[in-house]
Design a protein around this motif. Structure first.
Motif, PDB file in Angstrom:
ATOM      1  N   LEU A  88      34.226 -62.390  19.439  1.00 17.68           N
ATOM      2  CA  LEU A  88      33.689 -63.775  18.717  1.00 17.68           C
ATOM      3  C   LEU A  88      34.895 -64.025  17.949  1.00 17.68           C
ATOM      4  N   LYS A  89      35.308 -65.393  18.059  1.00 20.57           N
ATOM      5  CA  LYS A  89      36.338 -66.037  17.431  1.00 20.57           C
ATOM      6  C   LYS A  89      35.845 -67.218  16.840  1.00 20.57           C
ATOM      7  N   PRO A  90      35.527 -67.227  15.507  1.00 21.01           N
ATOM      8  CA  PRO A  90      35.039 -68.361  15.032  1.00 21.01           C
ATOM      9  C   PRO A  90      36.095 -69.641  14.587  1.00 21.01           C
ATOM     10  N   LYS A  91      35.764 -70.664  14.619  1.00 19.34           N
ATOM     11  CA  LYS A  91      36.752 -71.900  14.278  1.00 19.34           C
ATOM     12  C   LYS A  91      36.392 -72.361  13.008  1.00 19.34           C
ATOM     13  N   VAL A  92      35.107 -72.347  12.452  1.00 16.51           N
ATOM     14  CA  VAL A  92      34.492 -72.714  11.190  1.00 16.51           C
ATOM     15  C   VAL A  92      33.861 -71.644  10.537  1.00 16.51           C
ATOM     16  N   VAL A  93      34.574 -71.348   9.308  1.00 15.32           N
ATOM     17  CA  VAL A  93      33.892 -70.126   8.596  1.00 15.32           C
ATOM     18  C   VAL A  93      33.569 -70.601   7.131  1.00 15.32           C
ATOM     19  N   ALA A  94      32.178 -70.355   6.814  1.00 19.58           N
ATOM     20  CA  ALA A  94      31.742 -70.606   5.427  1.00 19.58           C
ATOM     21  C   ALA A  94      31.755 -69.367   4.675  1.00 19.58           C
ATOM     22  N   ILE A  95      32.179 -69.327   3.520  1.00 19.14           N
ATOM     23  CA  ILE A  95      32.095 -68.036   2.591  1.00 19.14           C
ATOM     24  C   ILE A  95      31.604 -68.396   1.352  1.00 19.14           C
ATOM     25  N   THR A  96      30.585 -67.582   0.890  1.00 18.40           N
ATOM     26  CA  THR A  96      30.151 -67.756  -0.642  1.00 18.40           C
ATOM     27  C   THR A  96      30.625 -66.723  -1.445  1.00 18.40           C
ATOM     28  N   GLY A  97      30.813 -66.850  -2.708  1.00 17.10           N
ATOM     29  CA  GLY A  97      31.546 -65.907  -3.718  1.00 17.10           C
ATOM     30  C   GLY A  97      33.087 -65.791  -3.309  1.00 17.10           C
ATOM     31  N   ALA A  98      33.522 -66.926  -2.864  1.00 14.34           N
ATOM     32  CA  ALA A  98      34.997 -67.006  -2.299  1.00 14.34           C
ATOM     33  C   ALA A  98      35.985 -67.150  -3.152  1.00 14.34           C
ATOM     34  N   SER A  99      35.800 -67.293  -4.686  1.00 12.62           N
ATOM     35  CA  SER A  99      36.872 -67.546  -5.448  1.00 12.62           C
ATOM     36  C   SER A  99      37.545 -65.900  -6.017  1.00 12.62           C
ATOM     37  N   THR A 100      37.065 -64.914  -5.899  1.00 17.21           N
ATOM     38  CA  THR A 100      37.562 -63.955  -6.448  1.00 17.21           C
ATOM     39  C   THR A 100      36.904 -62.648  -5.319  1.00 17.21           C
ATOM     40  N   GLY A 101      37.623 -61.312  -5.556  1.00 18.41           N
ATOM     41  CA  GLY A 101      37.195 -60.022  -5.041  1.00 18.41           C
ATOM     42  C   GLY A 101      37.288 -60.071  -3.344  1.00 18.41           C
ATOM     43  N   ILE A 102      36.247 -59.710  -2.646  1.00 17.69           N
ATOM     44  CA  ILE A 102      36.197 -59.563  -1.478  1.00 17.69           C
ATOM     45  C   ILE A 102      36.115 -60.925  -0.989  1.00 17.69           C
ATOM     46  N   GLY A 103      35.277 -61.788  -1.318  1.00 15.57           N
ATOM     47  CA  GLY A 103      35.151 -63.074  -0.780  1.00 15.57           C
ATOM     48  C   GLY A 103      36.507 -63.632  -0.537  1.00 15.57           C
ATOM     49  N   GLU A 104      37.332 -63.689  -1.684  1.00 21.95           N
ATOM     50  CA  GLU A 104      38.528 -64.290  -1.685  1.00 21.95           C
ATOM     51  C   GLU A 104      39.619 -63.583  -0.624  1.00 21.95           C
ATOM     52  N   ALA A 105      39.421 -62.366  -0.569  1.00 27.75           N
ATOM     53  CA  ALA A 105      40.383 -61.599   0.489  1.00 27.75           C
ATOM     54  C   ALA A 105      39.926 -61.986   1.721  1.00 27.75           C
ATOM     55  N   ILE A 106      38.458 -62.171   2.088  1.00 26.48           N
ATOM     56  CA  ILE A 106      38.172 -62.510   3.617  1.00 26.48           C
ATOM     57  C   ILE A 106      38.695 -63.866   3.622  1.00 26.48           C
ATOM     58  N   ALA A 107      38.579 -64.873   2.697  1.00 23.95           N
ATOM     59  CA  ALA A 107      38.969 -66.291   2.988  1.00 23.95           C
ATOM     60  C   ALA A 107      40.436 -66.199   3.588  1.00 23.95           C
ATOM     61  N   TYR A 108      41.272 -65.317   2.773  1.00 20.08           N
ATOM     62  CA  TYR A 108      42.745 -65.367   3.241  1.00 20.08           C
ATOM     63  C   TYR A 108      43.134 -64.462   4.687  1.00 20.08           C
ATOM     64  N   GLU A 109      42.022 -63.634   4.900  1.00 17.60           N
ATOM     65  CA  GLU A 109      42.132 -63.047   6.308  1.00 17.60           C
ATOM     66  C   GLU A 109      41.801 -63.898   7.213  1.00 17.60           C
ATOM     67  N   TYR A 110      40.781 -64.753   7.054  1.00 13.54           N
ATOM     68  CA  TYR A 110      40.373 -65.795   8.213  1.00 13.54           C
ATOM     69  C   TYR A 110      41.424 -67.183   7.907  1.00 13.54           C
ATOM     70  N   ALA A 111      42.134 -67.170   7.068  1.00 12.18           N
ATOM     71  CA  ALA A 111      43.100 -68.255   6.899  1.00 12.18           C
ATOM     72  C   ALA A 111      44.315 -68.165   7.978  1.00 12.18           C
ATOM     73  N   LYS A 112      44.526 -66.673   8.078  1.00 16.67           N
ATOM     74  CA  LYS A 112      45.914 -66.370   8.663  1.00 16.67           C
ATOM     75  C   LYS A 112      45.358 -66.676  10.314  1.00 16.67           C
ATOM     76  N   GLN A 113      43.922 -66.578  10.571  1.00 18.48           N
ATOM     77  CA  GLN A 113      43.613 -66.893  11.861  1.00 18.48           C
ATOM     78  C   GLN A 113      43.534 -68.207  12.217  1.00 18.48           C
ATOM     79  N   LYS A 114      43.916 -69.109  11.433  1.00 20.13           N
ATOM     80  CA  LYS A 114      44.037 -70.772  11.557  1.00 20.13           C
ATOM     81  C   LYS A 114      42.727 -71.329  11.792  1.00 20.13           C
ATOM     82  N   VAL A 115      41.853 -71.099  10.976  1.00 19.18           N
ATOM     83  CA  VAL A 115      40.407 -71.596  11.226  1.00 19.18           C
ATOM     84  C   VAL A 115      40.223 -72.631  10.200  1.00 19.18           C
ATOM     85  N   ARG A 116      39.121 -73.454  10.227  1.00 22.40           N
ATOM     86  CA  ARG A 116      38.771 -74.311   9.026  1.00 22.40           C
ATOM     87  C   ARG A 116      37.838 -73.494   8.112  1.00 22.40           C
ATOM     88  N   LEU A 117      37.888 -73.555   6.822  1.00 23.87           N
ATOM     89  CA  LEU A 117      37.273 -72.857   5.954  1.00 23.87           C
ATOM     90  C   LEU A 117      36.383 -73.657   5.144  1.00 23.87           C
TER      91      LEU A 117
END
Length: 350
Positions: A88-117
């Motif tokens: 599964l390779k998503p192109k659009v990823v939505a994340i709640t709680g994305a400003s700190t902690g695990i959510g922030e880290a997940i956002a950075y991880e998927y940003a490296k995959q060149k997706v829309r966040l």
């Protein structure tokens, strides 16, 4: 120490006898000097009918152990060893709680995959900071929304409008909170924790799930629970409650989603080094950095794992202990909490 084994009207229950022997074997490993009173075996002769029924129960336990043992092995294997083949390779990823902690880290991880966040959290300023870094890391586009997930109407309206514009391939319900809470603490924030951790997660997941079902192209949803959903500690009793609820919810939603090709996973982190866990007073050795678990989560979601757990030793411990028969579970839990209380500063509640 005297041990009374399954005494019922001067009879011994054989299934209770078997379980207690197992439990006492574990008990002796902790307290080798403990002595046991000799059981009067002749009393078993008075309980022939009960022994027959108990023997049937033992057979059921044995069959259940084989079935559950395989389930345990498979779950641990898939949770700890994500496959190398990306499904599964998503192109659009939505994340709640994305400003700190695990959510922030997940956002950075998927940003490296060149997706829309699509990043959601309460703090607008922190979201803007995370958004800028995600663009630097390679995100195609980043949309931010300042929403308190405990206000479920706002979250539902946002996702209904957003999914009308364009589909979301992956939704990660990550927002949550943990504070030390027991019934003995005034203003224990039980309602706030339940609204944020349970109702907020379900509101977002349900809305995105319905949108994915309508478009008939499938999708993916991940719900962040915790190892505390398997086996928690009394000091955060309401947090444990919410994570156990999310664990059950995600498992059932995975089954419901199969007909619509909607893949659902539950993420069960252990102790992660974030602002949220600072109040838990646990040695830093037990913590894992958010970036490490974010990479593990992405690989697990790509492999469509039902359960994603890390750090592995914490996940395995919580999972195995929660899977024990009731009497052994109670004993093991008491011993674990003895250790926990010994290393944690004691507190007195008025």
């Amino acid at each position: 120490m005297t041990l009374f084994i399954g005494k019922r009207n001067q009879c011994f229950s054989f299934d209770a006898f078997v379980l207690l022997v197992l439990e006492y074997s574990v008990f002796l490993s902790f307290y080798p000097k403990t002595t046991v009173m000799v059981v009067n075996y002749w009393k078993l002769k008075q309980c022939f009918k009960e022994l027959v029924l108990s023997a049937l129960m033992v057979a059921v336990y044995a069959a259940s152990t084989v079935i559950y043992g395989w389930s345990l092995f498979f779950t641990l294997l898939t949770a700890l060893l994500p496959g190398t083949k990306s499904l599964l390779k998503p192109k659009v990823v939505a994340i709640t709680g994305a400003s700190t902690g695990i959510g922030e880290a997940i956002a950075y991880e998927y940003a490296k995959q060149k997706v829309r966040l699509i990043l959601i959290a309460r703090n607008q300023n922190k979201l803007q900071t995370v958004s800028s870094k995600c663009r630097q890391l390679g995100a195609v586009d980043v949309e931010i929304a300042s929403i308190d997930v405990s206000k479920t109407e706002d979250l539902i309206n946002f996702f209904e409008d957003r999914t009308e514009q364009s589909p979301i391939d992956l939704f990660i319900a990550n927002a949550g909170m943990v504070v030390e809470t027991t019934p003995l603490i005034p203003d224990n924030k039980c309602e706030t924790i339940v609204n944020t951790n349970i109702l907020g997660a379900i509101a977002g997941a349900d809305t995105v799930f319905r949108a994915m079902h309508r478009r008939r192209r499938g999708g993916q949803i991940a719900v962040v629970s915790s190892i505390y959903g398997f086996m928690g500690v009394p000091d955060v009793i309401y947090y444990d409650l919410t994570k156990a609820a999310l664990l059950s919810y995600a498992r059932d939603l995975r089954t419901l989603g199969k007909a619509s090709n909607i893949h659902v996973s539950v993420i069960c982190p252990g102790l992660i080094l974030t602002n949220m866990t600072e109040s838990l007073n646990v040695a830093e050795f037990f913590y894992t950095k958010p970036a490490v678990i974010a990479s593990h989560i992405r690989k697990g979601l790509e492999a469509n794992l039902p359960v994603i757990g890390m750090p592995w030793f914490q996940f395995v411990t919580a999972f195995v202990l929660s899977s024990l028969p009731p009497m052994l579970h109670s004993f093991a839990r008491d011993r674990m909490l003895d250790v926990y209380n010994a290393i944690k500063p004691s507190k007195t509640y008025q």
